[in-house]
Write a protein that holds these residues in place. Structure first.
Motif, PDB file in Angstrom:
ATOM      1  N   VAL A  82      -2.742   7.137 -12.752  1.00  0.00           N
ATOM      2  CA  VAL A  82      -2.520   8.197 -11.776  1.00  0.00           C
ATOM      3  C   VAL A  82      -2.150   7.591 -10.425  1.00  0.00           C
ATOM      4  O   VAL A  82      -1.221   8.058  -9.745  1.00  0.00           O
ATOM      5  CB  VAL A  82      -3.789   9.079 -11.640  1.00  0.00           C
ATOM      6  N   VAL A  83      -2.866   6.527 -10.051  1.00  0.00           N
ATOM      7  CA  VAL A  83      -2.588   5.856  -8.780  1.00  0.00           C
ATOM      8  C   VAL A  83      -1.199   5.250  -8.781  1.00  0.00           C
ATOM      9  O   VAL A  83      -0.452   5.358  -7.791  1.00  0.00           O
ATOM     10  CB  VAL A  83      -3.659   4.776  -8.509  1.00  0.00           C
ATOM     11  N   GLU A  84      -0.822   4.621  -9.869  1.00  0.00           N
ATOM     12  CA  GLU A  84       0.493   3.977  -9.937  1.00  0.00           C
ATOM     13  C   GLU A  84       1.626   4.992  -9.838  1.00  0.00           C
ATOM     14  O   GLU A  84       2.684   4.699  -9.271  1.00  0.00           O
ATOM     15  CB  GLU A  84       0.612   3.177 -11.232  1.00  0.00           C
ATOM     16  N   ARG A  85       1.431   6.189 -10.366  1.00  0.00           N
ATOM     17  CA  ARG A  85       2.501   7.193 -10.343  1.00  0.00           C
ATOM     18  C   ARG A  85       2.577   7.916  -9.004  1.00  0.00           C
ATOM     19  O   ARG A  85       3.664   8.130  -8.466  1.00  0.00           O
ATOM     20  CB  ARG A  85       2.303   8.199 -11.477  1.00  0.00           C
ATOM     21  N   TRP A  86       1.414   8.294  -8.443  1.00  0.00           N
ATOM     22  CA  TRP A  86       1.442   9.153  -7.250  1.00  0.00           C
ATOM     23  C   TRP A  86       0.755   8.538  -6.029  1.00  0.00           C
ATOM     24  O   TRP A  86       0.826   9.102  -4.939  1.00  0.00           O
ATOM     25  CB  TRP A  86       0.770  10.496  -7.562  1.00  0.00           C
ATOM     26  N   GLY A  87       0.100   7.407  -6.188  1.00  0.00           N
ATOM     27  CA  GLY A  87      -0.685   6.870  -5.093  1.00  0.00           C
ATOM     28  C   GLY A  87       0.146   6.171  -4.032  1.00  0.00           C
ATOM     29  O   GLY A  87       1.212   5.609  -4.310  1.00  0.00           O
ATOM     30  N   ILE A  88      -0.343   6.199  -2.811  1.00  0.00           N
ATOM     31  CA  ILE A  88       0.244   5.461  -1.691  1.00  0.00           C
ATOM     32  C   ILE A  88      -0.710   4.319  -1.372  1.00  0.00           C
ATOM     33  O   ILE A  88      -1.671   4.487  -0.609  1.00  0.00           O
ATOM     34  CB  ILE A  88       0.454   6.363  -0.457  1.00  0.00           C
ATOM     35  N   ARG A  89      -0.459   3.179  -1.989  1.00  0.00           N
ATOM     36  CA  ARG A  89      -1.313   2.026  -1.734  1.00  0.00           C
ATOM     37  C   ARG A  89      -0.990   1.422  -0.378  1.00  0.00           C
ATOM     38  O   ARG A  89       0.062   1.685   0.218  1.00  0.00           O
ATOM     39  CB  ARG A  89      -1.125   0.986  -2.841  1.00  0.00           C
ATOM     40  N   ARG A  90      -1.891   0.579   0.098  1.00  0.00           N
ATOM     41  CA  ARG A  90      -1.698  -0.073   1.394  1.00  0.00           C
ATOM     42  C   ARG A  90      -0.391  -0.870   1.410  1.00  0.00           C
ATOM     43  O   ARG A  90       0.205  -1.074   2.472  1.00  0.00           O
ATOM     44  CB  ARG A  90      -2.873  -0.995   1.692  1.00  0.00           C
ATOM     45  N   SER A  91       0.044  -1.314   0.253  1.00  0.00           N
ATOM     46  CA  SER A  91       1.255  -2.135   0.155  1.00  0.00           C
ATOM     47  C   SER A  91       2.520  -1.319  -0.078  1.00  0.00           C
ATOM     48  O   SER A  91       3.601  -1.885  -0.252  1.00  0.00           O
ATOM     49  CB  SER A  91       1.084  -3.137  -0.996  1.00  0.00           C
ATOM     50  N   HIS A  92       2.400   0.000  -0.099  1.00  0.00           N
ATOM     51  CA  HIS A  92       3.571   0.854  -0.348  1.00  0.00           C
ATOM     52  C   HIS A  92       4.606   0.632   0.756  1.00  0.00           C
ATOM     53  O   HIS A  92       4.272   0.598   1.943  1.00  0.00           O
ATOM     54  CB  HIS A  92       3.134   2.321  -0.377  1.00  0.00           C
ATOM     55  N   PRO A  93       5.892   0.491   0.409  1.00  0.00           N
ATOM     56  CA  PRO A  93       6.915   0.244   1.448  1.00  0.00           C
ATOM     57  C   PRO A  93       6.962   1.320   2.531  1.00  0.00           C
ATOM     58  O   PRO A  93       7.304   1.029   3.676  1.00  0.00           O
ATOM     59  CB  PRO A  93       8.222   0.207   0.645  1.00  0.00           C
ATOM     60  N   GLN A  94       6.639   2.556   2.179  1.00  0.00           N
ATOM     61  CA  GLN A  94       6.634   3.648   3.160  1.00  0.00           C
ATOM     62  C   GLN A  94       5.201   4.033   3.561  1.00  0.00           C
ATOM     63  O   GLN A  94       4.943   5.171   3.955  1.00  0.00           O
ATOM     64  CB  GLN A  94       7.344   4.889   2.598  1.00  0.00           C
ATOM     65  N   PHE A  95       4.283   3.076   3.482  1.00  0.00           N
ATOM     66  CA  PHE A  95       2.885   3.400   3.771  1.00  0.00           C
ATOM     67  C   PHE A  95       2.745   4.049   5.139  1.00  0.00           C
ATOM     68  O   PHE A  95       2.107   5.097   5.286  1.00  0.00           O
ATOM     69  CB  PHE A  95       2.011   2.149   3.715  1.00  0.00           C
ATOM     70  N   TRP A  96       3.325   3.429   6.168  1.00  0.00           N
ATOM     71  CA  TRP A  96       3.101   3.939   7.524  1.00  0.00           C
ATOM     72  C   TRP A  96       3.770   5.293   7.720  1.00  0.00           C
ATOM     73  O   TRP A  96       3.263   6.137   8.473  1.00  0.00           O
ATOM     74  CB  TRP A  96       3.604   2.935   8.554  1.00  0.00           C
ATOM     75  N   GLN A  97       4.889   5.516   7.061  1.00  0.00           N
ATOM     76  CA  GLN A  97       5.543   6.820   7.169  1.00  0.00           C
ATOM     77  C   GLN A  97       4.613   7.922   6.652  1.00  0.00           C
ATOM     78  O   GLN A  97       4.432   8.964   7.294  1.00  0.00           O
ATOM     79  CB  GLN A  97       6.832   6.815   6.354  1.00  0.00           C
ATOM     80  N   TYR A  98       3.998   7.678   5.500  1.00  0.00           N
ATOM     81  CA  TYR A  98       3.087   8.680   4.942  1.00  0.00           C
ATOM     82  C   TYR A  98       1.789   8.761   5.747  1.00  0.00           C
ATOM     83  O   TYR A  98       1.251   9.847   5.968  1.00  0.00           O
ATOM     84  CB  TYR A  98       2.786   8.358   3.479  1.00  0.00           C
ATOM     85  N   PHE A  99       1.274   7.615   6.171  1.00  0.00           N
ATOM     86  CA  PHE A  99       0.011   7.612   6.899  1.00  0.00           C
ATOM     87  C   PHE A  99       0.143   8.395   8.208  1.00  0.00           C
ATOM     88  O   PHE A  99      -0.707   9.230   8.538  1.00  0.00           O
ATOM     89  CB  PHE A  99      -0.436   6.175   7.178  1.00  0.00           C
ATOM     90  N   HIS A 100       1.215   8.152   8.942  1.00  0.00           N
ATOM     91  CA  HIS A 100       1.377   8.849  10.223  1.00  0.00           C
ATOM     92  C   HIS A 100       1.885  10.271  10.062  1.00  0.00           C
ATOM     93  O   HIS A 100       1.819  11.057  11.016  1.00  0.00           O
ATOM     94  CB  HIS A 100       2.291   8.042  11.146  1.00  0.00           C
ATOM     95  N   ASP A 101       2.346  10.610   8.859  1.00  0.00           N
ATOM     96  CA  ASP A 101       2.694  12.013   8.635  1.00  0.00           C
ATOM     97  C   ASP A 101       1.446  12.882   8.700  1.00  0.00           C
ATOM     98  O   ASP A 101       1.528  14.075   9.000  1.00  0.00           O
ATOM     99  CB  ASP A 101       3.384  12.181   7.281  1.00  0.00           C
ATOM    100  N   GLN A 102       0.282  12.278   8.445  1.00  0.00           N
ATOM    101  CA  GLN A 102      -0.973  13.006   8.619  1.00  0.00           C
ATOM    102  C   GLN A 102      -1.149  13.413  10.076  1.00  0.00           C
ATOM    103  O   GLN A 102      -1.540  14.545  10.381  1.00  0.00           O
ATOM    104  CB  GLN A 102      -2.148  12.124   8.171  1.00  0.00           C
ATOM    105  N   THR A 103      -0.877  12.495  10.989  1.00  0.00           N
ATOM    106  CA  THR A 103      -0.998  12.816  12.409  1.00  0.00           C
ATOM    107  C   THR A 103       0.035  13.856  12.818  1.00  0.00           C
ATOM    108  O   THR A 103      -0.256  14.781  13.593  1.00  0.00           O
ATOM    109  CB  THR A 103      -0.841  11.546  13.254  1.00  0.00           C
ATOM    110  N   ARG A 104       1.270  13.713  12.303  1.00  0.00           N
ATOM    111  CA  ARG A 104       2.297  14.715  12.609  1.00  0.00           C
ATOM    112  C   ARG A 104       1.871  16.092  12.107  1.00  0.00           C
ATOM    113  O   ARG A 104       2.093  17.112  12.775  1.00  0.00           O
ATOM    114  CB  ARG A 104       3.633  14.298  11.992  1.00  0.00           C
TER     115      ARG A 104
END
Length: 763
Positions: free
Chosen positions: A720-742
């Protein structure tokens, strides 16, 4: 090759490239550097739990540098000197006298420590979206490794994959080059302090005039208000977006520069004449400390009505000191109790947040005193005997003193026993007086505004507070009256010293256990008399029964309740009637977790998101014995769902751990009941510390739900993590992480702030 030569070569190459292309424009800290820090660093480097106390939310924090001494240390025998940014020192030299060392200054032929840390991280990128190596320790269990400049080579040799940003997708090439150029040029800082607008300045002056008005009565009210506002991020009606202020004590009056009185606690002796001043909050706003409070013309009128409309007088102003800190009921006895309580009720969410979400609730030892989810209610002032009965108030007040003022390590047990006995004497007094009062009814509950119904969620080592009744009907509920709300606030917010020693922190934690028990006992008076012992047996199973015998005053199991409740399940019936009676105050209805029909989603949202919520409801409020994936989930997971229309929603997936009891400070894992854990799924971001994130297109949510239902072990959950998860090493990690703030900025801009990723797990 030694790292200093690698860094020197890299900087030489950058310099050559710049010369070949002509002179590069001057780098501005405000324009060019702070935005990089905000995007890639602040999520780990902010507030008290900044790694190595390196706070990169402002130029002052970057200039202050790092320290090897952690703020959070539950074992220190001596209190340490406070190191509050903007508060306890100003300027690099002053901070270095307190043991901080620079991360920006070059060290002879060596580049700055930050430059070397960034180079180490940049040259060892992570494998995209792969699980991190197990030898990289993350979270609160990570050792506080804070190498000084001369210790960097040893650190890099021992931890070659632990440069900065730590264990997460790093800086872009452009960001890296900008930072290295800035550091190579001496790291100049051109930051200007936040200043109020003209309209805000007028409101600042009006409020400062109110709190600094002459007169004994005015001075006592101002002191009480300050002690209840000192943690607030104040914002003004019609103020500039992103502008917040905090109340401070100054040696100088309004119109002059603030000369800060930086005592450890807001109720310590200032040693001089005090002026209450509003000071702009500086630096990046981070969610975990962003506890907001509105000021407006209506609020000023309310304050004047509550505190200045009567004819009460102050014969002599109280002093300061341990005795005054221990018992604010005596210190502020002259102020009508009804005014004090009503003021706190008006913004009850703020006050509960200060002690549930504030600095005391960082770390498992601080939070294991509370259940993983419960609802909080408030007693109506007209039914609170402390407000209405002067005889009761007179007898109760001396018994309401709180521990923590004496931090002698050798006296912890004797101090605890003395305050426990005093508290139990108060509980016995309360029980006996309320036994003679009218039976509690629905009118006993305060229903003045949408602060009346609150939901609290614990996320293992942090916690959150939200308006409205969220999630399934919880195992416990709390009912605050004025003595309980004020004591909780003073014990966990005003009097708590995050820099204090083990004795102070242990006394605070132990007394919080009594506070929780008091709130539960208050609620039980609403239940049918014959059921109360059964509830206590459920809440205090196994070792909890011994704690009840040892430390808690017995409850009143004879005085009837005026509520007509189903005896088969009175708590559930109470919850259902509460929701029906006070539906207009329930700020956030919850059809996902409390689906009582065919439709388990919110109306009036994107149809694709409605379908997603309908599917997600199949995971909510089910015990882990039937939904095994709960055992694999961290405490607070965020789920990002995007519809084909482009609209997206964030959902908080909160694991609620079941316990046989929460009555002890140690050995929590021995009291887990994992088969009874449940999952709460709710729209919005309910934690400042996300532990993980999934990104699921709306049309794939049914498949995600099915995969979660079928994930019965770690191996199936990893798929499940491999298919849908955003791991710390994901290339777009910061884009998704800061989308929370947005998302927060779009849905609730006053409450928005950068989230913390120190607890983001390596799933």
């Amino acid at each position: 090759m030694p790292y200093r030569f690698v860094v020197a070569s890299a900087l030489l190459l950058l310099s050559s490239l710049c010369m070949a292309q002509g002179p590069a424009p001057a780098i501005s800290y405000t324009r060019d550097i702070q935005p990089i820090f905000t995007e890639k660093c602040v999520a780990c480097h902010a507030c008290y739990d900044s790694a190595c106390q390196l706070n990169l939310g402002s130029g002052e924090g970057a200039s202050r540098g790092a320290s090897k001494i952690p703020v959070y240390d539950g074992e220190r025998s001596d209190a340490q000197a406070p190191t509050r940014l903007f508060y306890d020192a100003s300027g690099k030299a002053a901070w270095q006298r307190q043991g901080f060392y620079s991360v920006l200054d070059a060290q002879g032929s060596q580049a700055a420590l930050m430059a070397r840390m960034l180079e180490l991280g940049h040259r060892t990128p992570l494998q995209p979206n792969a699980k991190l190596p197990s030898d990289i320790v993350l979270g609160l269990s990570r050792e506080n490794m804070c190498p000084q400049p001369g210790e960097f080579d040893a650190y890099a040799g021992a931890h070659p994959k632990e440069g900065m940003p730590l264990a997460v997708t790093g800086l872009s090439d452009q960001q890296y080059q900008t930072l290295q150029r800035w550091l190579a040029s001496g790291a100049p800082i051109d930051e200007q302090g936040l200043a109020p607008s003209a309209r805000e300045s007028l409101q600042v002056a009006q409020w400062e005039n109110l709190l600094n008005a002459p007169g004994a009565r005015e001075s006592l009210v101002a002191r009480w208000l300050y002690e209840h506002w000192f943690l607030a991020h104040i914002y003004f009606e019609g103020g500039e977006p992103g502008h917040f202020f905090q109340w401070v004590r100054s040696r100088t009056p309004s119109g002059q520069p603030i000369d800060l009185i930086n005592t450890r606690r807001p109720n310590d002796d200032p040693g001089t004449q005090v002026y209450y001043r509003l000071w702009p909050v500086q630096g990046v706003i981070v969610h975990k400390t962003h506890i907001t409070y509105p000021l407006s013309a209506a609020k000023m009128a309310r304050v004047k009505t509550l505190f200045y409309s009567g004819d009460w007088q102050v014969n002599a102003l109280p002093g300061y000191g341990p005795a005054r800190r221990a018992n604010p009921f005596e210190t502020f006895e002259a102020i009508p109790a009804k005014a004090r309580y009503q003021f706190m009720l008006d913004n009850a969410e703020y006050f509960v947040r200060t002690f549930i979400r504030g600095p005391v609730c960082r770390g498992q030892i601080a939070t294991d005193v509370i259940r993983d989810n419960f609802w909080a209610l408030f007693q109506a002032p007209e039914h609170d005997l402390y407000i209405t009965d002067p005889a009761y108030r007179g007898q109760a007040t001396p018994l309401l003193a709180m521990p923590g003022q004496n931090d002698d390590v050798g006296s912890v047990l004797s101090l605890w026993l003395a305050y426990r006995d005093k508290r139990n004497e108060y509980e016995a007094l309360r029980r006996d007086f309320y036994a003679e009062a009218p039976a509690p009814s629905w009118s006993s509950l305060w229903a003045g505004n949408d602060n009346a119904l609150l939901s609290i969620f614990r996320h293992f080592d942090s916690a959150s507070v939200t308006k409205g009744l969220i999630g399934e009907v919880p195992q416990t509920m709390w009912l605050f009256d004025y003595p309980l709300l004020e004591r909780t606030y003073y014990q966990l917010a005003v009097n708590f010293d995050v820099f204090g020693n083990v004795s102070h922190q242990a006394q605070t934690r132990l007394y919080f256990d009594l506070i929780r028990n008091g709130a539960e006992q208050n609620f039980l008076r609403l239940m049918p008399a014959g059921t109360r012992e059964d509830f206590l047996d459920d809440w205090y199973q196994n070792s909890g029964k011994f704690k009840m015998w040892l430390d808690y005053e017995s409850i009143d199991d004879g005085k009837r309740s005026a509520l007509k409740l189903d005896l088969k399940d009175p708590k559930k019936d109470f919850a259902n009637q509460l929701l029906a009676r006070y539906g207009e105050l329930n700020a956030k209805p919850d059809p996902i977790n409390r689906c009582d029909g065919a439709y388990c989603s919110r109306p009036n949202i994107d149809p694709a998101l409605q379908d997603a919520e309908q599917a997600l409801s199949r995971l909510a409020s089910r015990p882990a014995a039937g939904l095994r994936v709960i055992e694999q989930l961290p405490e607070a997971t965020l789920l990002r769902v995007q519809a084909p229309s482009g609209k997206r929603e964030f959902y908080s997936m909160l694991r609620n751990r079941a316990h046989s009891n929460v009555a002890f400070m140690l050995g929590e894992s021995l009291r887990y009941q994992p088969g009874l854990d449940t999952l709460t799924i709710f729209p919005g971001i309910l934690s400042s510390y996300p532990n993980f994130m999934f990104n699921v297109p709306a049309e794939q949510v049914p498949a995600f739900v099915q995969a979660m239902q079928e994930a019965r072990d770690a191996a199936s959950f990893e798929k499940v993590v491999e298919r849908w998860g955003i791991r710390r090493s994901h290339p777009q990690f910061w884009q998704y992480f800061h989308d929370q703030t947005r998302y927060l900025q779009e849905t609730d801009p006053v409450e928005a702030g950068v989230l913390d990723m120190n607890r983001y797990e390596n799933l």
